[in-house]
Design a protein around this motif. Structure first.
Motif, PDB file in Angstrom:
ATOM      1  N   PRO A   1      31.083  42.123  41.824  1.00 14.09           N
ATOM      2  CA  PRO A   1      31.654  40.904  42.111  1.00 14.09           C
ATOM      3  C   PRO A   1      33.285  41.000  41.650  1.00 14.09           C
ATOM      4  O   PRO A   1      33.338  41.519  40.348  1.00 14.09           O
ATOM      5  CB  PRO A   1      30.911  39.866  41.023  1.00 14.09           C
ATOM      6  CG  PRO A   1      30.204  41.002  40.166  1.00 14.09           C
ATOM      7  CD  PRO A   1      29.889  42.290  40.850  1.00 14.09           C
ATOM      8  N   HIS A   2      34.008  40.148  42.597  1.00 15.10           N
ATOM      9  CA  HIS A   2      35.437  40.056  41.896  1.00 15.10           C
ATOM     10  C   HIS A   2      35.566  38.502  41.983  1.00 15.10           C
ATOM     11  O   HIS A   2      36.504  38.307  42.890  1.00 15.10           O
ATOM     12  CB  HIS A   2      36.430  40.721  43.135  1.00 15.10           C
ATOM     13  CG  HIS A   2      36.408  42.260  42.526  1.00 15.10           C
ATOM     14  ND1 HIS A   2      37.377  43.196  43.198  1.00 15.10           N
ATOM     15  CD2 HIS A   2      35.931  43.172  41.656  1.00 15.10           C
ATOM     16  CE1 HIS A   2      37.280  44.491  42.737  1.00 15.10           C
ATOM     17  NE2 HIS A   2      36.365  44.422  41.757  1.00 15.10           N
ATOM     18  N   GLY A   3      34.970  37.740  41.316  1.00 14.85           N
ATOM     19  CA  GLY A   3      35.340  36.542  41.281  1.00 14.85           C
ATOM     20  C   GLY A   3      35.056  35.786  42.520  1.00 14.85           C
ATOM     21  O   GLY A   3      33.978  35.914  43.380  1.00 14.85           O
ATOM     22  N   ALA A   4      35.958  34.963  43.138  1.00 13.82           N
ATOM     23  CA  ALA A   4      35.769  34.128  44.107  1.00 13.82           C
ATOM     24  C   ALA A   4      35.851  34.863  45.373  1.00 13.82           C
ATOM     25  O   ALA A   4      35.316  34.379  46.421  1.00 13.82           O
ATOM     26  CB  ALA A   4      36.756  32.920  44.138  1.00 13.82           C
TER      27      ALA A   4
ATOM     28  N   ILE B   1      47.508  42.565  34.849  1.00 12.62           N
ATOM     29  CA  ILE B   1      48.037  43.425  33.909  1.00 12.62           C
ATOM     30  C   ILE B   1      48.456  43.109  32.514  1.00 12.62           C
ATOM     31  O   ILE B   1      47.837  43.695  31.391  1.00 12.62           O
ATOM     32  CB  ILE B   1      49.164  44.410  34.485  1.00 12.62           C
ATOM     33  CG1 ILE B   1      48.773  45.152  35.652  1.00 12.62           C
ATOM     34  CG2 ILE B   1      49.808  45.244  33.472  1.00 12.62           C
ATOM     35  CD1 ILE B   1      49.903  45.609  36.403  1.00 12.62           C
ATOM     36  N   THR B   2      48.959  41.855  32.370  1.00 14.52           N
ATOM     37  CA  THR B   2      49.148  41.247  31.219  1.00 14.52           C
ATOM     38  C   THR B   2      48.109  40.858  30.320  1.00 14.52           C
ATOM     39  O   THR B   2      48.208  41.163  29.082  1.00 14.52           O
ATOM     40  CB  THR B   2      50.023  40.050  31.343  1.00 14.52           C
ATOM     41  OG1 THR B   2      51.284  40.390  32.155  1.00 14.52           O
ATOM     42  CG2 THR B   2      50.664  39.359  30.277  1.00 14.52           C
ATOM     43  N   ASP B   3      47.180  40.361  30.898  1.00 16.67           N
ATOM     44  CA  ASP B   3      45.846  39.773  30.180  1.00 16.67           C
ATOM     45  C   ASP B   3      44.958  41.198  29.634  1.00 16.67           C
ATOM     46  O   ASP B   3      44.658  41.115  28.572  1.00 16.67           O
ATOM     47  CB  ASP B   3      44.925  39.103  31.070  1.00 16.67           C
ATOM     48  CG  ASP B   3      45.540  37.861  31.341  1.00 16.67           C
ATOM     49  OD1 ASP B   3      46.489  37.290  30.536  1.00 16.67           O
ATOM     50  OD2 ASP B   3      45.141  36.975  32.375  1.00 16.67           O
ATOM     51  N   PHE B   4      45.056  42.229  30.412  1.00 16.05           N
ATOM     52  CA  PHE B   4      44.434  43.424  29.936  1.00 16.05           C
ATOM     53  C   PHE B   4      45.036  43.848  28.874  1.00 16.05           C
ATOM     54  O   PHE B   4      44.536  44.398  27.816  1.00 16.05           O
ATOM     55  CB  PHE B   4      44.473  44.448  31.162  1.00 16.05           C
ATOM     56  CG  PHE B   4      44.123  45.774  31.005  1.00 16.05           C
ATOM     57  CD1 PHE B   4      42.699  46.180  30.504  1.00 16.05           C
ATOM     58  CD2 PHE B   4      45.214  46.809  31.070  1.00 16.05           C
ATOM     59  CE1 PHE B   4      42.266  47.220  30.181  1.00 16.05           C
ATOM     60  CE2 PHE B   4      44.510  48.120  30.615  1.00 16.05           C
ATOM     61  CZ  PHE B   4      43.389  48.337  30.330  1.00 16.05           C
TER      62      PHE B   4
ATOM     63  N   ARG C   1      38.543  41.379  34.418  1.00 17.31           N
ATOM     64  CA  ARG C   1      37.641  40.838  35.435  1.00 17.31           C
ATOM     65  C   ARG C   1      37.651  39.187  35.392  1.00 17.31           C
ATOM     66  O   ARG C   1      37.834  38.817  36.464  1.00 17.31           O
ATOM     67  CB  ARG C   1      36.124  41.271  35.356  1.00 17.31           C
ATOM     68  CG  ARG C   1      36.163  42.652  35.924  1.00 17.31           C
ATOM     69  CD  ARG C   1      34.504  42.974  35.985  1.00 17.31           C
ATOM     70  NE  ARG C   1      34.574  44.359  36.797  1.00 17.31           N
ATOM     71  CZ  ARG C   1      34.581  44.476  38.030  1.00 17.31           C
ATOM     72  NH1 ARG C   1      34.639  43.584  38.723  1.00 17.31           N
ATOM     73  NH2 ARG C   1      34.282  45.600  38.505  1.00 17.31           N
ATOM     74  N   GLU C   2      37.678  38.896  34.316  1.00 19.02           N
ATOM     75  CA  GLU C   2      37.934  37.418  33.870  1.00 19.02           C
ATOM     76  C   GLU C   2      39.247  36.899  34.497  1.00 19.02           C
ATOM     77  O   GLU C   2      39.346  36.020  35.165  1.00 19.02           O
ATOM     78  CB  GLU C   2      37.725  36.967  32.492  1.00 19.02           C
ATOM     79  CG  GLU C   2      36.265  37.299  31.841  1.00 19.02           C
ATOM     80  CD  GLU C   2      36.248  37.208  30.406  1.00 19.02           C
ATOM     81  OE1 GLU C   2      37.444  37.023  29.795  1.00 19.02           O
ATOM     82  OE2 GLU C   2      35.184  37.338  29.869  1.00 19.02           O
ATOM     83  N   SER C   3      40.365  37.565  34.305  1.00 17.59           N
ATOM     84  CA  SER C   3      41.751  37.331  34.631  1.00 17.59           C
ATOM     85  C   SER C   3      41.639  37.253  36.079  1.00 17.59           C
ATOM     86  O   SER C   3      42.357  36.431  36.614  1.00 17.59           O
ATOM     87  CB  SER C   3      42.549  38.404  33.940  1.00 17.59           C
ATOM     88  OG  SER C   3      44.001  37.916  34.325  1.00 17.59           O
TER      89      SER C   3
ATOM     90  N   ALA D   1      42.944  42.652  42.396  1.00 23.69           N
ATOM     91  CA  ALA D   1      41.486  43.308  42.545  1.00 23.69           C
ATOM     92  C   ALA D   1      41.760  44.865  42.634  1.00 23.69           C
ATOM     93  O   ALA D   1      40.727  45.636  42.198  1.00 23.69           O
ATOM     94  CB  ALA D   1      41.176  42.836  43.893  1.00 23.69           C
ATOM     95  N   GLY D   2      42.635  45.490  43.243  1.00 21.15           N
ATOM     96  CA  GLY D   2      42.935  46.653  43.427  1.00 21.15           C
ATOM     97  C   GLY D   2      43.016  47.321  41.963  1.00 21.15           C
ATOM     98  O   GLY D   2      42.575  48.438  41.797  1.00 21.15           O
TER      99      GLY D   2
END
Length: 619
Positions: free
Chosen positions: A225-228, A143-146, A173-175, A197-198
Motif C-alpha cells: 500500500p502506498h496510501g491513496a 524526504i524532509t519528514d524522513f 510512508r505516512e508522509s 512513492a519512488g
C-alpha cells in the motif's frame, strides 16, 4: 546473510551501503510502470517512473563497477552517477539529495547512525535549495519528514541502523499517504505523489537489506500500500487535467565547468518556465526546467560551462498519448521524417530529435531550431551542416514511458543506409525495460517518404490494429512509398561529401538540376536530372507524374526548404497531371534531404492511399 547483517548494524561500510542501494534501486525499477500511471504532478505526462528508473539505473551501473569498502567514496559514486543519469523533476531532486549525503560523509570510511542522520538532513536541505519554487506534498516533503524522524530517533539514542531505518520508513510512508491531501491535483486524481512513492520504494529496499539481508523483494512494490494510490492509480493520468499547458518542453542538460555558481545559474534560468531544478556542484550541474524554448535554456547554460546531454521531451504529446490512447499501439519516429505539426499532434506521433551541428554549435532538430532557422544558418555558415543520430538512451527512455500506457510501441526510422538512427533505436529496443513489446522498423526512406510511412502506421494504430498486424502491413506500405527531391543547389551535397567534387563540376557545367530518390534497398541516390533552370517546378511535376501509378488513389505530400510559393506551384501542377490524388498536403522539410540541397529544395512523396488497398481497407 541475515545473521551477518545483524551483527554489524551499528555502522555501514561501502559494500553494505552499495548492496542496500542496489536493493532499493531494484524496487524503484520494478515499480516504474505503476509510478508512470499515477504521475499527475507537476505535469500528468506519465513518465516519473521511467525518469526515476533511468536515474537509478545509472547509479546501479556505477555501483556494479565499484568495489570499494569506503562508505564516503561509495556515496560519491552514487552522487556522481545520479547527476550523470538524472532525468525528470524527481530524478534531479534525488540527484541533489544524494549530493548532500556525499558532501556530508565523503571522508567517512564507516557510516554510523550519527553520520547518516546528519547526512540525510543535509541531503534534504540540498534538495530543497535546488528548486526555484519548492512545493509541499511532493518528494521534497517526504524526504524532509524522513530526515526529521531520523533526527528524532537519534536524539533518543538510536544506534541500530535496522531500527532507525524502520522508523524512518514508517514515517516516510505516512508522509507519502498525506501528499494526496496536500496537492489539489493529487486529491482530484486520488493518488499520491509519484516521485515521493519512488523515494519510498528506494527506502523500502535499503531497509529490507540492512534489516534482513534481502536484495530482492518478496512481492512487487505495487502490491504494497502506498496510501491513496492503491484506490485511484488506474486512471490517474487519463483522468488528469492538462497541466502546465503554457510550457511544452521538459528540458534538461548537464553543465560542466571548473567553478559553476549554482545559485547564479538558477537565477539566470528563473523566469523562463516552471519546475526549475539545478542540481550538482561546482564541477557539474544538472538543469531541469519546463519551457517553450529549449534553445534559450541551452544558450544561457553555455554561459556557465560546457553544455552536454541536451534533452527536450514534448510533455503535451506525452500527456495526450497517455490520456487518449491507453491500450493502443504508440508510434515513434525521428525528426528526419517530415510531417505537418497538425498531423503529428492529431495522431499522437512521437518524435525523437536528430542532432544538428553547424560549426561549433549543436541543436536538437525541430526542438531547438526550426527548419526555417536551419536553412538561414546553413546559408550563413562557412561550414557544411552535419547531423548525428539520437543517443540510444533517448529512444530507450521514451519506449519505457510509452510501454506503461500502450499495448505496444512501433518505432519507424530514417533509412539505415547512410544513418545510424535505426541501429540506435534497435539497440534501445533490445535494452528497454518496457512493460509492452517494442518493434523497430527501417522505413527505407527519408523526409516526406519516411513521414508517409509513419502516417500510415499511425492511422492503423488509431483504427485499433495490434503491433504485429501493423508491422506486417508495413512491408507493403514501405514498398509502395516513393520520394523525389529536386535539390536547390548541388553545392551542399558536394560540401557534405554526398556527391564528389568531379560530379559537382559536371552538374554545374551542364546546368543540371539533380533529383534524389529512394531505392527499394533503402539507398538514397541520384534518380534523374533536369537540364537547364527554366520552368523547373513544372518540369519536376512532369518528372514525378510520369513515375506515378495511375490505377490507384494516391496520397501526395509536397515539401520545401524555405520555398513555400514554389511548393504550392508544384502541388497545383501535380494535381493537374494526376487525377487520382485523394489526399495532399504541403509542409516544410527538415534536414534529411534539405541538408543535401539547401534552401530552395523541393520534395515530393507519394503513397497508395491506405483505403485503396483492399488489405488495408479491412481496418
Amino acid at each position: 546473510m541475515a545473521t551477518a547483517i545483524s551483527e554489524g548494524n551499528t555502522y555501514l561500510d561501502g559494500r553494505r551501503l552499495s548492496r542496500g542501494f542496489l536493493a532499493g534501486i531494484g524496487r524503484v525499477i520494478a515499480d516504474q510502470d505503476r509510478l508512470n500511471r499515477i504521475n499527475v504532478f507537476p505535469v500528468p505526462d506519465g513518465d516519473t517512473g521511467t525518469n526515476l528508473a533511468v536515474t537509478m539505473g545509472s547509479v546501479r551501473a556505477a555501483l556494479m563497477r565499484h568495489r570499494d569498502s569506503h562508505a564516503g567514496k561509495t556515496l560519491e559514486v552514487i552522487a556522481d552517477a545520479a547527476l550523470d543519469g538524472a532525468r525528470g523533476n524527481s530524478g534531479a531532486i534525488l540527484a541533489q539529495f544524494f549530493q548532500g549525503l556525499c558532501d556530508a560523509c565523503v571522508d567517512a570510511r564507516l557510516l554510523t547512525t550519527e553520520h547518516f542522520v546528519a547526512a540525510v538532513s543535509q541531503g534534504a536541505r540540498y534538495a530543497r535549495e535546488a528548486l526555484a519554487e519548492p512545493r509541499e506534498g511532493t518528494i521534497l516533503t517526504v524526504i524532509t519528514d524522513f530526515g526529521r524522524e531520523l533526527k528524532s530517533q537519534a536524539a533518543e539514542g538510536a544506534a541500530d541502523f535496522g531500527a532507525l531505518l524502520d522508523r524512518g520508513l514508517k514515517r516516510a510512508r505516512e508522509s507519502l499517504a498525506h501528499t494526496t491531501q496536500q496537492l489539489e491535483v493529487l486529491r482530484r486524481a486520488g493518488v499520491v505523489d509519484a516521485g515521493a512513492a519512488g523515494f519510498v520504494d528506494l527506502l523500502q529496499g535499503i531497509t529490507d537489506y540492512v534489516k534482513e539481508g534481502r536484495l530482492h523483494p518478496d512481492e512487487a512494490p505495487g502490491d504494497q500500500p502506498h496510501g491513496a494510490a492503491a484506490d485511484g492509480e488506474a486512471g490517474a493520468v487519463s483522468g488528469a487535467e492538462l497541466a502546465d499547458a503554457a510550457h511544452r518542453w521538459c528540458t534538461e542538460c548537464l553543465v560542466c565547468g571548473s567553478d559553476i555558481d549554482l545559485k547564479h545559474l538558477r537565477e539566470s534560468l528563473a523566469g523562463l518556465g516552471s519546475s526549475l531544478v539545478v542540481a550538482g556542484g561546482r564541477r557539474r550541474a544538472r538543469v531541469h526546467i519546463h519551457v517553450d524554448d529549449p534553445e534559450t535554456v541551452f544558450r544561457i547554460a553555455a554561459d556557465h560551462g560546457t553544455v552536454e546531454s541536451r534533452k527536450a521531451d514534448d510533455m503535451h504529446m506525452q500527456q495526450r498519448s497517455a490520456a487518449r490512447h491507453q491500450g493502443s499501439v504508440a508510434v515513434v519516429t525521428d525528426t528526419a521524417g517530415d510531417l505537418p505539426d497538425e498531423l503529428l499532434a492529431s495522431l499522437d506521433i512521437h518524435q525523437v530529435p536528430v542532432r544538428i551541428h553547424l560549426g561549433k554549435k549543436s541543436y536538437l532538430d525541430k526542438v531547438g531550431i526550426t527548419p526555417e532557422e536551419f536553412y538561414r544558418l546553413m546559408s550563413e555558415s562557412p561550414d557544411p551542416p552535419k547531423t548525428s543520430q539520437p543517443p540510444p538512451g533517448d529512444f530507450r527512455r521514451l519506449y519505457q514511458i510509452l510501454g506503461s500506457h500502450h499495448s505496444g510501441v512501433l518505432s519507424i526510422h530514417v533509412t539505415a543506409w547512410g544513418s545510424g538512427t535505426f541501429q540506435a533505436a534497435e539497440s534501445a529496443a533490445g535494452r528497454a525495460r518496457s512493460a509492452s513489446p517494442v518493434k523497430t522498423v527501417d522505413s527505407r526512406n527519408a523526409s516526406l517518404g519516411q513521414g508517409l510511412v509513419v502516417l500510415a502506421a499511425a492511422e492503423l494504430a488509431a483504427a485499433g490494429l495490434g503491433l504485429d498486424e501493423i508491422t506486417r502491413r508495413l512491408d507493403r506500405i514501405i514498398a509502395g512509398t516513393r520520394v523525389w527531391g529536386l535539390l536547390g543547389s548541388i553545392d551542399h551535397a558536394v560540401a557534405g561529401g554526398r556527391v564528389s567534387a568531379a560530379k559537382g563540376r559536371l552538374v554545374r557545367a551542364l546546368r543540371l538540376a539533380p533529383i534524389l530518390t529512394n531505392f527499394p534497398d533503402g539507398r538514397l541516390g541520384l534518380g534523374g536530372a533536369l537540364a537547364g533552370r527554366r520552368h523547373l517546378v513544372r518540369r519536376f511535376a512532369r518528372f514525378v507524374a510520369r513515375r506515378a501509378p495511375s490505377d490507384v488513389p494516391l496520397r501526395i505530400a509536397v515539401g520545401h526548404a524555405n520555398a513555400p510559393a514554389a511548393a504550392a506551384e508544384l502541388l497545383a501542377a501535380l494535381e493537374q497531371r494526376l487525377t487520382n490524388i485523394t489526399q495532399s498536403f504541403v509542409t516544410e522539410i527538415g534536414t534529411a534531404l534539405g541538408v543535401h540541397g539547401g534552401p530552395g529544395t523541393l520534395v515530393v512523396a507519394m503513397q497508395p492511399a491506405p483505403l485503396a488497398d483492399p488489405e488495408l481497407a479491412e481496418a
